[in-house]
Design a protein around this motif. Structure first.
Motif, PDB file in Angstrom:
ATOM      1  N   THR A 137      -8.254   6.761 -11.863  1.00  0.00           N
ATOM      2  CA  THR A 137      -7.576   6.908 -12.112  1.00  0.00           C
ATOM      3  C   THR A 137      -6.945   8.012 -12.641  1.00  0.00           C
ATOM      4  OG1 THR A 137      -7.330   6.208 -14.316  1.00  0.00           O
ATOM      5  CG2 THR A 137      -6.719   4.498 -12.333  1.00  0.00           C
TER       6      THR A 137
ATOM      7  N   GLN B  42       1.168  -1.702  -0.207  1.00  0.00           N
ATOM      8  CA  GLN B  42       0.384  -0.008   0.117  1.00  0.00           C
ATOM      9  C   GLN B  42       0.895   1.378  -0.163  1.00  0.00           C
ATOM     10  OE1 GLN B  42      -2.549   0.186  -0.652  1.00  0.00           O
ATOM     11  NE2 GLN B  42      -3.208  -2.023  -0.739  1.00  0.00           N
TER      12      GLN B  42
ATOM     13  N   SER C 242      -1.051  -3.699  -9.898  1.00  0.00           N
ATOM     14  CA  SER C 242      -2.982  -3.819  -9.529  1.00  0.00           C
ATOM     15  C   SER C 242      -2.876  -5.003  -8.604  1.00  0.00           C
ATOM     16  CB  SER C 242      -3.724  -4.297 -10.693  1.00  0.00           C
ATOM     17  OG  SER C 242      -3.072  -3.145 -11.740  1.00  0.00           O
TER      18      SER C 242
ATOM     19  N   ASP D 243     -11.542  -0.359 -12.182  1.00  0.00           N
ATOM     20  CA  ASP D 243     -11.235   0.797 -10.814  1.00  0.00           C
ATOM     21  C   ASP D 243     -10.634   2.198 -11.816  1.00  0.00           C
ATOM     22  OD1 ASP D 243     -11.478  -0.155  -8.480  1.00  0.00           O
ATOM     23  OD2 ASP D 243     -10.096  -1.981  -8.902  1.00  0.00           O
TER      24      ASP D 243
ATOM     25  N   THR E  37       0.452   3.106  -4.830  1.00  0.00           N
ATOM     26  CA  THR E  37      -0.634   3.542  -4.784  1.00  0.00           C
ATOM     27  C   THR E  37      -0.668   5.526  -5.718  1.00  0.00           C
ATOM     28  OG1 THR E  37      -0.357   4.221  -2.358  1.00  0.00           O
ATOM     29  CG2 THR E  37      -1.282   2.391  -2.432  1.00  0.00           C
ATOM     30  N   GLU E  38       0.179   5.615  -5.514  1.00  0.00           N
ATOM     31  CA  GLU E  38      -0.027   6.758  -6.183  1.00  0.00           C
ATOM     32  C   GLU E  38       1.183   6.757  -7.496  1.00  0.00           C
ATOM     33  OE1 GLU E  38       2.545  10.107  -4.099  1.00  0.00           O
ATOM     34  OE2 GLU E  38       1.493  11.227  -5.216  1.00  0.00           O
TER      35      GLU E  38
ATOM     36  N   LYS F 286      -6.672  -3.700  -6.903  1.00  0.00           N
ATOM     37  CA  LYS F 286      -6.890  -3.014  -8.024  1.00  0.00           C
ATOM     38  C   LYS F 286      -7.083  -3.385  -9.284  1.00  0.00           C
ATOM     39  CE  LYS F 286      -7.452   1.060  -5.109  1.00  0.00           C
ATOM     40  NZ  LYS F 286      -8.886   1.461  -5.483  1.00  0.00           N
TER      41      LYS F 286
ATOM     42  N   ILE G  94      -1.908  -4.258  -5.094  1.00  0.00           N
ATOM     43  CA  ILE G  94      -3.039  -3.081  -4.235  1.00  0.00           C
ATOM     44  C   ILE G  94      -4.432  -2.911  -4.173  1.00  0.00           C
ATOM     45  CG2 ILE G  94      -0.923  -1.721  -4.913  1.00  0.00           C
ATOM     46  CD1 ILE G  94      -2.199  -0.377  -7.181  1.00  0.00           C
TER      47      ILE G  94
ATOM     48  N   ARG H  50       3.003   4.128  -1.080  1.00  0.00           N
ATOM     49  CA  ARG H  50       2.898   5.491  -2.535  1.00  0.00           C
ATOM     50  C   ARG H  50       3.596   4.794  -3.774  1.00  0.00           C
ATOM     51  NH1 ARG H  50       2.849  10.639   0.718  1.00  0.00           N
ATOM     52  NH2 ARG H  50       0.462  10.411   1.513  1.00  0.00           N
TER      53      ARG H  50
END
Ligand code: NAD
Length: 395
Positions: A378, A320, A357, A374, A325-326, A362, A360, A322
């Protein structure tokens, strides 16, 4: 450019660094918009108690405090000439939605750093709110490595980039804004010709997901003791460097295709990964001969470890973080979406997106295209009604 009032959004590491930096040379109004959780109250109480925030940069200490702090945009955004969003990319849109209704027409609002596709979200929100005269900008990276030491009290500024690129829209303001921000942030800021450069030259989208993929693909369940947590940049093997080079190559192929299709677009600042490392870390890389050596012999990257989370006495990869996830939904997926419009294949980037994906939780790619459930979360241009390259290159 006459800037009399500045509002900073968010209260993370970057905001803590920016307040004292700006205060060194800015004597106008400096307000803070903190909509997240109970941050506004918490910050206000502590800053009233301590008096000011202290930033430490090597041996130097600098000080500053905001004039006003509020959870509500209407209290701190109406008079702002400049609004800074030093925020994680997933907070940009919700922050813009709250701030934009209160902006004056001549305001300028920007993200530090922009990550990819910032302009699509910002311009759509401005249009929907009938604030089309407001101008936007984005910076290529956060200029400082910084960590809060004590909330609303002290921050360590660990390093400062040699220079940072910035693009704005409309383009006519770029040069004046670059000079104003260079003064305010005490930093060399270089003008970039368009916002697409920020998206394609967002090297975090290659480095962070690419190294995570290389370090942990097939080793998702391996646990580590504190001293065996893999080094992140210095952990780049020949194999990982090959993946990173292939990802960078796919972004460059996309860039070249766009340049061939539109002769007037200037994308000369989109560099290959090795060239970017050599440009950005000139003095700190001992061996510049290969992409791998640019990572493992870079003293700026020394000792930094992969993101992990604690699991009893051991550590597991933090999926998880950044870096995933970012940098995937606000980075790689955006480039992939533009590649889809330009009809450029990205097999390696597809593989990295698909693997991450799953990590995380998604789904972005379904079949061969960006139609996973998902994808709406984005910042691909298609989510903002932009379905052609002509519009993308206009910003
Ligand atoms: P941070 O994690 O410290 O920022 C957290 C703050 O963001 C919170 O305090 C809150 O004010 C705001 N926030 C978080 N989630 C929110 C939400 N859902 N809605 C509204 N606000 C929310 O981040 P940072 O370290 O200040 O980094 C800012 C950006 O700079 C990020 O994109 C980061 O990846 C990048 N960056 C940071 C560093 C660094 O050294 N700190 C270095 C390079 C790049």
């Amino acid at each position: 450019m006459d800037i009399k009032a500045i509002t900073i959004c968010g209260g993370g590491n970057a905001t803590h660094a920016i307040i004292p930096i700006i205060r060194k040379q800015f004597f106008g109004k400096l307000n803070l918009f903190l909509p997240f959780g109970d941050e506004a109250n918490h910050f206000q109480e502590l800053i009233d108690e301590k008096g000011f925030l202290t930033a430490t940069i090597r041996d130097e200490k600098i000080y500053g405090r905001p004039d006003k702090v509020s959870k509500f945009a209407k209290d701190v955004c109406k008079e702002a000439d400049l609004i800074l969003m030093p925020l994680p990319a997933f907070a940009h849109e919700q922050t813009l939605l709250q701030v934009v209704p209160f902006l004056k027409e001549e305001a300028i609002i920007g993200a530090i750093p922009a990550r990819s596709g910032f302009e699509y979200a910002a311009l759509k929100i401005l249009k929907d709110s009938k604030k089309e005269k407001v101008k936007i900008f984005g910076m290529q990276t956060l200029p400082w490595a910084c960590r809060i030491k004590e909330y609303a009290t002290s921050v360590n500024i660990l390093g400062k980039k040699r220079s940072v690129g910035m693009a704005a829209f409309p383009h006519q303001i770029t040069s004046k804004l670059t000079s104003a921000l260079s003064r305010l942030l005490d930093l060399e800021i270089k003008p970039l010709p368009n916002m697409l450069t920020l998206t394609l030259a967002n090297v975090g989208q290659i480095i962070h997901p690419g190294i995570m993929y290389g370090l942990f693909k097939g080793k998702e369940k391996v646990s580590y003791q504190k001293e065996t947590i893999p080094l992140f940049y210095q952990g780049v093997t020949k194999e990982i460097a090959k993946t990173l080079k292939a990802m960078s190559g796919e972004i460059l192929t996309l860039t070249e295709k766009i340049k061939t299709m539109y002769k007037n677009i200037d994308l000369d600042h989109v560099l290959g990964l090795q060239d970017w490392l050599i440009y950005s870390y000139e003095g700190s890389i001992a061996d510049k001969s290969t992409l791998q050596t640019c990572f493992v012999t870079n003293s700026a990257y020394q000792g930094l470890r992969a993101p992990v989370k604690k699991d009893d006495d051991y550590f597991l990869p933090d999926f998880q973080a950044r870096y995933l996830t970012e940098d995937v939904p606000y980075g790689l997926v955006v480039s992939k979406a533009i590649a889809q419009l330009a009809k450029v294949d990205m097999p390696i980037i597809d593989e990295v997106i698909l693997t991450i994906s799953k990590w995380i939780g998604k789904e972005y790619i379904k079949g061969d295209s960006l139609e996973g459930k998902d994808i709406k979360d984005t910042r691909i241009p298609q989510n903002y009604g932009i379905n052609n390259l002509e519009e993308i290159i206009a910003y």
